[in-house]
Design a protein around this motif. Sequence first.
Motif, PDB file in Angstrom:
ATOM      1  N   UNK A 125       0.860  -1.177   0.000  1.00 36.18           N
ATOM      2  CA  UNK A 125       0.000   0.000   0.000  1.00 36.18           C
ATOM      3  C   UNK A 125       0.897   1.228   0.000  1.00 36.18           C
ATOM      4  N   UNK A 126       0.645   2.145  -0.913  1.00 37.45           N
ATOM      5  CA  UNK A 126       1.535   3.297  -1.053  1.00 37.45           C
ATOM      6  C   UNK A 126       0.717   4.580  -1.156  1.00 37.45           C
ATOM      7  N   UNK A 127       0.893   5.433  -0.151  1.00 37.74           N
ATOM      8  CA  UNK A 127       0.257   6.747  -0.129  1.00 37.74           C
ATOM      9  C   UNK A 127       1.233   7.698   0.542  1.00 37.74           C
ATOM     10  N   UNK A 128       2.174   8.198  -0.240  1.00 35.10           N
ATOM     11  CA  UNK A 128       3.287   8.958   0.317  1.00 35.10           C
ATOM     12  C   UNK A 128       3.205  10.444   0.009  1.00 35.10           C
ATOM     13  N   UNK A 129       2.047  10.930  -0.390  1.00 35.78           N
ATOM     14  CA  UNK A 129       1.806  12.366  -0.575  1.00 35.78           C
ATOM     15  C   UNK A 129       2.937  13.056  -1.342  1.00 35.78           C
ATOM     16  N   UNK A 130       3.017  12.761  -2.631  1.00 33.67           N
ATOM     17  CA  UNK A 130       3.977  13.429  -3.489  1.00 33.67           C
ATOM     18  C   UNK A 130       5.252  12.659  -3.757  1.00 33.67           C
ATOM     19  N   UNK A 131       5.463  11.550  -3.040  1.00 37.73           N
ATOM     20  CA  UNK A 131       6.696  10.771  -3.214  1.00 37.73           C
ATOM     21  C   UNK A 131       6.446   9.389  -3.810  1.00 37.73           C
ATOM     22  N   UNK A 132       5.221   9.118  -4.225  1.00 34.41           N
ATOM     23  CA  UNK A 132       4.880   7.776  -4.710  1.00 34.41           C
ATOM     24  C   UNK A 132       5.751   7.353  -5.890  1.00 34.41           C
ATOM     25  N   UNK A 133       5.953   8.248  -6.835  1.00 30.74           N
ATOM     26  CA  UNK A 133       6.751   7.904  -8.010  1.00 30.74           C
ATOM     27  C   UNK A 133       8.211   7.672  -7.644  1.00 30.74           C
ATOM     28  N   UNK A 134       8.737   8.493  -6.759  1.00 30.67           N
ATOM     29  CA  UNK A 134      10.124   8.319  -6.308  1.00 30.67           C
ATOM     30  C   UNK A 134      10.295   6.954  -5.648  1.00 30.67           C
ATOM     31  N   UNK A 135       9.332   6.559  -4.828  1.00 28.63           N
ATOM     32  CA  UNK A 135       9.413   5.264  -4.145  1.00 28.63           C
ATOM     33  C   UNK A 135       9.290   4.116  -5.138  1.00 28.63           C
ATOM     34  N   UNK A 136       8.358   4.219  -6.077  1.00 26.34           N
ATOM     35  CA  UNK A 136       8.218   3.181  -7.105  1.00 26.34           C
ATOM     36  C   UNK A 136       9.514   3.043  -7.893  1.00 26.34           C
ATOM     37  N   UNK A 137      10.138   4.167  -8.242  1.00 26.92           N
ATOM     38  CA  UNK A 137      11.404   4.125  -8.994  1.00 26.92           C
ATOM     39  C   UNK A 137      12.521   3.470  -8.197  1.00 26.92           C
ATOM     40  N   UNK A 138      12.427   3.530  -6.864  1.00 25.97           N
ATOM     41  CA  UNK A 138      13.501   3.002  -6.015  1.00 25.97           C
ATOM     42  C   UNK A 138      13.385   1.500  -5.757  1.00 25.97           C
ATOM     43  N   UNK A 192       4.314   3.560 -15.247  1.00 24.67           N
ATOM     44  CA  UNK A 192       5.552   3.020 -14.671  1.00 24.67           C
ATOM     45  C   UNK A 192       5.315   1.650 -14.037  1.00 24.67           C
ATOM     46  N   UNK A 193       4.196   1.527 -13.337  1.00 26.47           N
ATOM     47  CA  UNK A 193       3.890   0.250 -12.683  1.00 26.47           C
ATOM     48  C   UNK A 193       3.510  -0.806 -13.708  1.00 26.47           C
ATOM     49  N   UNK A 194       2.728  -0.422 -14.704  1.00 23.63           N
ATOM     50  CA  UNK A 194       2.378  -1.356 -15.778  1.00 23.63           C
ATOM     51  C   UNK A 194       3.628  -1.866 -16.487  1.00 23.63           C
ATOM     52  N   UNK A 195       4.619  -1.008 -16.635  1.00 26.22           N
ATOM     53  CA  UNK A 195       5.858  -1.387 -17.316  1.00 26.22           C
ATOM     54  C   UNK A 195       6.647  -2.433 -16.544  1.00 26.22           C
TER      55      UNK A 195
END
Length: 224
Positions: free
Chosen positions: A160-173, A203-206
């Motif tokens: 579960x990811x709800x990081x208020x503005x950092x979701x993409x950064x976390x997914x990339x990491x 990004x997640x689909x990829x």
Amino acid sequence: MIRRILGKLNRMTGNTDHFLTSYSQYGEDSIILTLLSLLQIKEVNYLDIGANHPYKFSNTALLYRQGIRGINIEPDPALCSFIAQHRPEDVNLNVGIHQSPGELPYYKFEDSVYNTLSDEEAVRIQSKGVKLLAKVSVKVDTYNHVVQEHLKGKAPVILFLDAEGLDEIIIDSIDFQKHAPRIICVETYSYGTGVKDQHLINKILAQGYTIHADTFVNTIFYKS
């Protein structure tokens, strides 16, 4: 429709109390319990980044109620302590998650759902008239290290990811070769703009995921 499916599953399993409550904002917990059943996943755990509260708008409260356990990530010390009081059998970590470990400024607002580690998000939230209460320094860790340290290197079944503005950064990491969760539920709607984050979705689909459901605020993905 979801309630009818859950009711049918209740009757099939003989469990009359299993899916009767949703604590999530838009029923994401019930959707995921159904998905777990459809995928026939028996051994389940979760990693909740941005847990915030043990019940209010919680995606994991219903799972915990059904005997599923996991890790709650919450950088606010008071909120993390409150979660721990109600989730004594979970691992409750008072840290934020970012692309690298260290310390970052943490913005605390009058409504804690807006709390964020993102400077840009903090500016945007204040521009909407939400009052900033404090700016403090908090420890941050990485998703990969939390998985290695607390899950013995095995990815959680549900992220579960709800990081208020950092979701993409976390997914990339995330190291998806080693630590890919089976299911991802991530906030893909930007409050205040009314726009879905299609870039994050792509990004997640990829990474080999498929969209199972979208509640407009959150998108739920699964990996076959």
